[in-house]
Design a protein around this motif. Structure first.
Motif, PDB file in Angstrom:
ATOM      1  N   CYS A 145       0.826  -1.216   0.000  1.00  0.00           N
ATOM      2  CA  CYS A 145       0.000   0.000   0.000  1.00  0.00           C
ATOM      3  C   CYS A 145       0.857   1.262   0.000  1.00  0.00           C
ATOM      4  CB  CYS A 145      -0.898  -0.006   1.223  1.00  0.00           C
ATOM      5  SG  CYS A 145      -1.835   1.499   1.462  1.00  0.00           S
ATOM      6  N   CYS A 204      -2.778   5.928  -0.670  1.00  0.00           N
ATOM      7  CA  CYS A 204      -3.334   6.958  -1.541  1.00  0.00           C
ATOM      8  C   CYS A 204      -4.765   7.292  -1.168  1.00  0.00           C
ATOM      9  CB  CYS A 204      -3.260   6.501  -2.993  1.00  0.00           C
ATOM     10  SG  CYS A 204      -4.462   5.228  -3.377  1.00  0.00           S
ATOM     11  N   GLY A 205      -5.415   6.403  -0.438  1.00  0.00           N
ATOM     12  CA  GLY A 205      -6.792   6.664  -0.014  1.00  0.00           C
ATOM     13  C   GLY A 205      -7.839   6.372  -1.073  1.00  0.00           C
ATOM     14  N   CYS A 237      -8.900   3.555  -2.290  1.00  0.00           N
ATOM     15  CA  CYS A 237      -9.840   2.475  -1.975  1.00  0.00           C
ATOM     16  C   CYS A 237     -10.923   2.958  -1.012  1.00  0.00           C
ATOM     17  CB  CYS A 237      -9.114   1.242  -1.425  1.00  0.00           C
ATOM     18  SG  CYS A 237      -8.118   1.529   0.039  1.00  0.00           S
ATOM     19  N   CYS A 278      -7.238   0.516  -6.685  1.00  0.00           N
ATOM     20  CA  CYS A 278      -5.904   0.536  -6.067  1.00  0.00           C
ATOM     21  C   CYS A 278      -4.808   0.695  -7.123  1.00  0.00           C
ATOM     22  CB  CYS A 278      -5.673  -0.751  -5.274  1.00  0.00           C
ATOM     23  SG  CYS A 278      -4.025  -0.811  -4.556  1.00  0.00           S
TER      24      CYS A 278
END
Ligand code: SF4
Lengths: 647, 241
Positions: free
Chosen positions: A304, A307-308, A310, A363
């Motif tokens: 991960c 990035c936010g 999802c 994602c």
């Protein structure tokens, strides 16, 4: 009802919150889709990014070793913390160091999710220090005494009226819903903090193993302030947050801002390699459960890049916002890693998913989040491997019985029959049954009756009709559109710079043009990077030139090392005369750039930054979308960027 | 002529046998021999998704054995169950050298119904007709799970007389998610409300889906709200000649 279900009910019935979240979901998803439109080869980049992150996590120890070695050679002090307590202790020691009483320090902090993991602010405050969050969204939630509700947009749960009321109550300004006024109020308060802070605390977006540098991506300018102005800068970094090379970083930077905020590049992309003059830089590298996660079947979640995206894509997050999760990290990624990092009491979060897969689609590094969610449900976050984590007991019992029937065709058929008879007894007249809400199913919908004669009793073996196979030629799937013929770099640079709100002026003589500009603005003092303009001409025209930061100066002038055509960015590198501050503190930033120095993209230029102490890629004026995602220009950094393009 | 083995799914078997019959009719009309291995039960997805893997395994093993005993492609009129066989079986048996190859072998001959028609048979017009407006909900496991989206849309586009209206937020989950809709009825209900609101905005009396789980969920919600829209499986539409 368990607390999680209670929080869910509360969030759903909060209309105010629902409106805020609906707006977020719509606008963020649209922005992301639009932004990826300008990157036709993104599916391929996404797979490359996945491979890069997979390689890092696979070989994490050696990349960490390389990163630490290089960072130390660059004069940065590295600290490693195995858990939150250790990290807090390290930070307290650093903050309190070197002082005679009073030890109370002022700490200016830019966004760091790690610090939330550590519960750092209360710890610093308990030690007598004052901590101020300087990202607008974080500042708002700090004033409200809350946690951020989203890893990118911390105040996503609030409307402008909430912020208006908050600033009225806490800062004493008249109530207003005007976002620029609210932003400007925060700018003024925080400016004081930046200029007087003893310590700057920041997060890290990426560490680059081959250089030992760290990359920070921000929009408002506060990240640059806290890493540039205070004497001490402490960066908090999760141990997984590495990329091997600058090329890999450039790749990630094409994906991260697009996914996070729908920008081609964030306003400020900093690359920090060394301490500035008279500055101390520290990086605290945190494990806090990551090694355990890495050794577990949830390892992929360490790919991960926070990035936010999802969260924005998730229909559950859209209903709940971040707080209902009751964890530092929310949304799909939070539902996976919380159990892995912080323990199985967070496992029930993973049951709150329809496994629709919108998160995986969104994602940028193609993490198979639905698969990981089912692994958490299967107890794999835990050494004990308790299956069906977070599932209500009656449901579990029902599914266990179902499993017994489903492995035995005769029992299965018999149960089917029995169920059909049962449902027909309960509801003889209607094809539907009204189940009570407590069954779950009956909460919002009716249940169909079982068929008296199931398919298995109806199927009769028969040959096919001997029809000719009627095939029609297939439409080929629509061609992936490739970007038009490479446009002229200068033209593209101009268009992109205009698109992010910057201005451009073609000139034969930068000094003369800037003198005109300053006259028009009634400005007579500037902070100038040496060897950028003809200083004798400036002096002759009556201008006072400073080579050091001075908060009262309104215009800063720097060179750009390069321009980037595909994002309209300029590269400013630390050097004599404090160009980093000249491009940060004043309201207006004037940049001198040579036409021939415009390169197609960051990927072509990133290597030039390798030797710099610290550098920043600037993409337009400073901005924020932290209040209802209303774009506001000019937060902590300059509100205007003018590029003077010379031959 | 090809022979296919129909894995009808436990929901169609138990609740919507007429959908299974429509699947059979469409395939037979196109010249495909359809067989139905009678030992089949469920694919095990309810247990798998709930995290009860040890209980999903015997069901999956039973399914693998049942279809190993017969030849030909396996056709499933459900994106969700196709996704289970194609992807989740490999996850379930990732550490099992005995079952993993068998799971993969089954996965490689498994097709979702519309995928089979369009990609395997090369058919886009099955000769169906429909009077009036329709709208289509792309179910999550169909388009994201097995990546099948173009196929049902192509089939729909060739239905004579049908006016296919776009469904707003068509890729948003309807809130079924199997056990999710029971474990988290509050959340599920919110997704469902939005789906129904979007359906209403199209003013189409009929919603077409290719997954019976979602069908059961949306139709149940419509019935509870006393709405008149009908939800049909795409096989029913394609069998309307
Ligand atoms: S899991 Fe993927 S989409 Fe979610 S925050 Fe991490 S990188 Fe972004």
């Amino acid at each position: 009802m368990d607390p999680f279900h209670q929080r869910i009910r509360r969030a759903i019935s909060d209309e105010h919150l629902q409106e805020a979240l609906d707006g977020n979901a719509r606008r963020r998803v649209e922005a992301r889709v639009t932004a990826f439109g300008s990157l036709p080869d993104w599916p391929e980049r996404r797979q490359r990014a996945h491979a890069v992150r997979a390689d890092v996590i696979e070989n994490l120890d050696s990349y960490l070793e390389q990163f630490i070695h290089n960072a130390q050679n660059n004069g940065i002090t590295i600290h490693r913390a195995k858990d939150a307590a250790e990290a807090v202790k390290i930070i307290l020691d650093l903050v309190g160091a070197g002082g005679r009483p009073p030890l109370q320090k002022l700490i200016a902090k830019s966004k760091s999710m790690i610090s939330e993991e550590l519960d750092l602010n209360p710890a610093l405050e308990a030690a007598g220090h004052r901590v101020v969050e300087t990202d607008l969204g974080e500042y708002i939630v700090q004033l409200r005494g809350e946690r951020p509700s989203h890893i990118i947009t911390p105040a996503v749960h609030l409307r402008r009226s909430d912020v208006g009321q908050l600033f009225h109550d806490k800062l004493g300004i008249p109530y207003t819903e005007d976002v620029p006024t609210l932003t400007n109020t925060a700018r003024k308060v925080l400016r004081e903090v930046f200029l007087t802070a003893d310590v700057g605390l920041s997060g890290v977006n990426f560490g680059v193993a081959e250089t030992g540098g760290i990359c920070l991506v921000t929009n408002e300018g506060n990240g640059r302030m806290v890493t540039t102005l205070p004497r001490t800068h402490i960066a908090l970094m999760g141990m997984e947050r590495l990329v091997p090379t600058l090329d890999d970083l450039a790749l990630m930077l094409t994906l991260l801002p697009r996914s996070a905020t729908g920008q081609k590049l964030s306003v400020y992309t900093q690359l920090i390699h060394k301490p500035l003059d008279g500055q101390q830089r520290h990086i605290v590298i945190l494990d806090n459960g990551r090694s355990r996660l890495r050794a577990s079947p949830l390892r992929e979640s360490l790919y991960c890049i926070r990035c936010g995206s999802c969260l924005n894509a998730c229909p559950v997050f859209r209903e709940l916002g971040g707080h209902a999760y009751g964890a530092v990290y929310s949304g799909p990624i939070g539902s996976v890693i919380s159990a892995g990092l912080f323990g199985s009491e967070f496992a029930p979060l993973a049951q709150a998913s329809s496994l629709c897969g919108a998160c995986k689609d969104a994602c940028p590094v193609d993490i198979d989040l639905p698969k990981l969610l089912t692994r958490v449900r299967a107890g794999q976050a835990d050494v004990e491997r308790k299956e069906g984590q977070g599932l209500a007991t009656p449901l579990k019992a029902g599914l266990q019985a179902f499993s017994l029937a489903a492995r035995d065709p005769r029992l299965f058929a018999a149960s089917q029959k029995l169920a059909a008879l049962g449902t027909n007894l309960v509801s003889p007249a209607s094809p539907w049954m009204h189940l009570p809400a407590a069954t779950g199913w009956g909460y919002s919908k009716d249940f169909p009756k079982f068929a008296i004669k199931p398919f298995r009793e109806r199927f009769i073996r028969q040959a096919a009709e001997r029809a000719e196979l009627k095939t029609t030629p297939q439409e080929s799937p629509s061609k992936v559109h490739t970007s038009a013929v490479q446009r002229d770099c200068v033209q593209q640079f101009t268009e992109e710079l205009n698109a992010v709100g910057g201005h451009i002026l073609l000139t034969q003589d930068a000094t003369a043009s800037i003198i005109d500009f300053l006259h028009a603005r009634n400005v007579d003092r500037i902070h100038l990077e040496p060897n950028t303009l003809d200083e004798s001409a400036l002096a002759a025209a009556g201008f006072t030139v400073a080579h050091a930061p001075d908060p009262s100066i309104r215009v800063g002038v720097t060179k750009a090392l390069r321009g980037l055509a595909d994002t309209g960015s300029v590269l400013v590198v630390d050097g004599d005369g404090h160009p980093l501050e000249a491009s940060l503190l004043p309201e207006v930033h004037l940049v001198v750039l040579r036409k021939s120095d415009i390169l197609p993209s960051l990927e072509d230029a990133i290597h030039l930054l390798r030797e710099s102490r610290s550098a920043v890629v600037i993409t337009g004026p400073s901005r924020t979308g932290d209040i209802e995602m209303t774009l506001t220009i000019g937060v902590h950094g300059p509100g205007e960027v003018h590029v003077f393009l010379t031959k | 002529m090809p022979t296919v083995q129909l894995f009808v799914t436990c929901l169609i078997d138990s609740f919507y046998p007429h959908v299974g019959e429509a699947v059979v009719d469409v395939l037979r009309r196109l010249g495909v021999d359809v067989d139905f291995p009678r030992d089949q039960t469920c694919c095990g997805q309810p247990n798998f998704n709930a995290g009860l893997r040890e209980e999903a395994k015997p069901i999956a093993q039973h399914t693998i054995r049942t279809f190993e005993a017969v030849d030909g492609d396996v056709v499933i009129p459900s994106g969700s169950c196709a996704h289970m066989l194609r992807h989740n079986y490999a996850e379930l048996f990732a550490d099992d050298p005995h079952w993993l190859p068998r799971a993969k072998a089954l996965a490689s001959r498994t097709y979702e119904f519309t995928e089979y028609l369009v990609d395997k048979l090369g058919v886009t017009d099955v000769g169906a007709r429909w009077d009036g407006p329709l709208t289509y909900h792309a179910t999550c496991h169909l388009h994201r799970g097995v990546g099948v989206d173009r196929q049902p849309r192509t089939l729909l586009a060739h239905v004579r007389g049908a006016e296919v209206r776009p469904l707003p937020e068509e890729y948003d989950c309807c809130g079924f998610g199997g056990i999710f809709s029971v474990e988290h009825p509050e959340l599920s209900a919110e997704f469902l409300k939005r789906k129904i609101r979007n359906l209403e905005s199209t003013q189409s009396p009929t919603l077409v889906v290719a997954d019976t789980g979602c069908l059961m969920h949306i139709a149940g919600g419509l019935h509870r709200q006393q709405k008149t829209q009908r939800v049909i499986h795409i096989a029913e539409l394609l069998n309307n000649i």
